[in-house]
Scaffold this active site. Structure first.
Site, mmCIF file in Angstrom:
data_model
loop_
_atom_site.group_PDB
_atom_site.id
_atom_site.type_symbol
_atom_site.label_atom_id
_atom_site.label_comp_id
_atom_site.label_asym_id
_atom_site.label_seq_id
_atom_site.Cartn_x
_atom_site.Cartn_y
_atom_site.Cartn_z
ATOM 1 C CB SER A 8 3.718 -9.617 6.947
ATOM 2 O OG SER A 8 2.799 -9.080 7.902
ATOM 3 C CE LYS A 188 -4.268 -8.478 -11.862
ATOM 4 N NZ LYS A 188 -4.598 -9.543 -10.700
#
Length: 338
Positions: A8, A188
């Site tokens: 969450s 990345k």
């Protein structure tokens, strides 16, 4: 359809909101009961995604078994360092036929394994896919146009997930290059750290563009050496995710890099960012993978030295700029050139 979202944080909350808006019954799991109780009561993740209200068809719970039971899709949205432990717990509840979609991005630093490999270690035989691309939770949660790519070794699963997620503001492409999609999404973050360091040092857009361009070249070199498809890195999980992570104000990796460039230690920078900086573990793993596959990754190597070996950030720029002269060629990706 019932969908379980495990985790969450900002991304798990944003995805839950997206899926709930499509009418699915979403169960959002938090690892702390206090957190799930707060989400259930306030209907807003004020800590990680303020301003995005949770719809009524999102059930917030700290009971993983209840969340997963009967779910046709289980979405893993935990930080990369928690994937192994969460997958180990999930293995106790998952049932035959349930699909697991991992949307975390990273590499396990000790083993250098991709997260799909980590999940398969803990849940043998799992029906698994990954989704990646330029997708900041802050924008997805607010319904801003976004595109991602989903990949799996099971040809049916990407089509299933594509149908589940596609909506007017979230477009999903499919791929059969699981390895490439995962590597692009993980490494990345390393280049984004480097780009942030350059900004913190006072460098400009020219520097950022150079780091992104040469960064995608070295990510692709490693990917091809490991068996990925070169064209994957020209897509959403490669150059797309690299651009947004290197340039966006939402990027944790860029923010951490800026702080390091300004003189903060790694510990100070990550503490100030307040959320997980995935590029740190990814850098440790990518550095080892480059050595294992004998691939030259100068930006990754310099970032590793700054993060873990005490190299002053300003000296890293000098080292990169002072490397031996060479031509730029498209085949650099394939021949391991610098």
């Amino acid at each position: 359809m019932k969908i379980a979202v495990i985790g969450s944080g900002s991304w798990g909350t944003a995805v839950s909101s997206l899926l709930a808006a499509k009418g699915f019954d979403v169960w959002l799991w938090s690892w702390r009961k206090e957190e799930s109780d707060t989400l259930a009561r306030e209907r807003e993740n004020k800590a990680y995604l303020p301003g995005v209200m949770l719809q009524d068809n999102i059930v917030c719970s700290g009971d993983m078994g209840a969340c997963v039971q009967g779910a046709e899709l289980i979405v893993l949205a935990t930080p990369s360092h928690a994937v192994r432990s969460i997958a180990n717990t999930l293995a106790q509840h998952i049932r035959r036929g349930q699909v697991v979609l991992n949307i975390a991005k990273g590499l396990e630093p000790d083993t250098q394994k991709r997260l799909s490999e980590v999940i398969r270690d803990e849940i043998p035989g799992v029906r698994l896919a990954v989704m990646s691309g330029p997708s900041h939770a802050e924008e997805v949660g607010r319904g801003m146009a976004t595109a991602n790519v989903v990949a799996s070794e099971d040809g049916e699963i990407p089509l299933f997930i594509q149908d589940v997620f596609m909506c007017p503001f979230f477009r999903v492409y499919t791929s059969d290059d699981l390895l490439g999609v995962e590597l692009g999404g993980a490494i990345k973050n390393v280049i984004a750290l480097a780009a942030g360091v350059a900004v913190g040092l006072g460098c400009g857009d020219n520097t950022s563009a150079a780091l992104m361009t040469r960064g995608i070249a070295e990510i692709a070199r490693l990917g091809v050496a490991m068996g990925a498809q070169a064209e994957t890195f020209a897509g959403l999980t490669g150059i797309g995710d690299l651009i947004v992570t290197c340039m966006s104000r939402h990027s944790r990796n860029r923010r951490a890099g800026i702080l390091i460039g300004q003189g903060k230690t790694l510990k100070e920078a990550t503490k100030e960012v307040h959320m997980v900086v995935e590029g740190v573990n990814a850098c440790a793993a990518a550095y080892k993978l480059a050595k294992k596959y004998n691939v030259t990754m100068p930006i990754t190597a310099c970032t590793h030295r700054v993060l873990f070996e005490g190299l002053p950030a300003k000296d890293a720029i000098g080292e990169l700029m002072g490397r031996a002269k060479r031509a730029e060629r498209e085949r650099d990706v394939l021949d391991g050139a610098v």
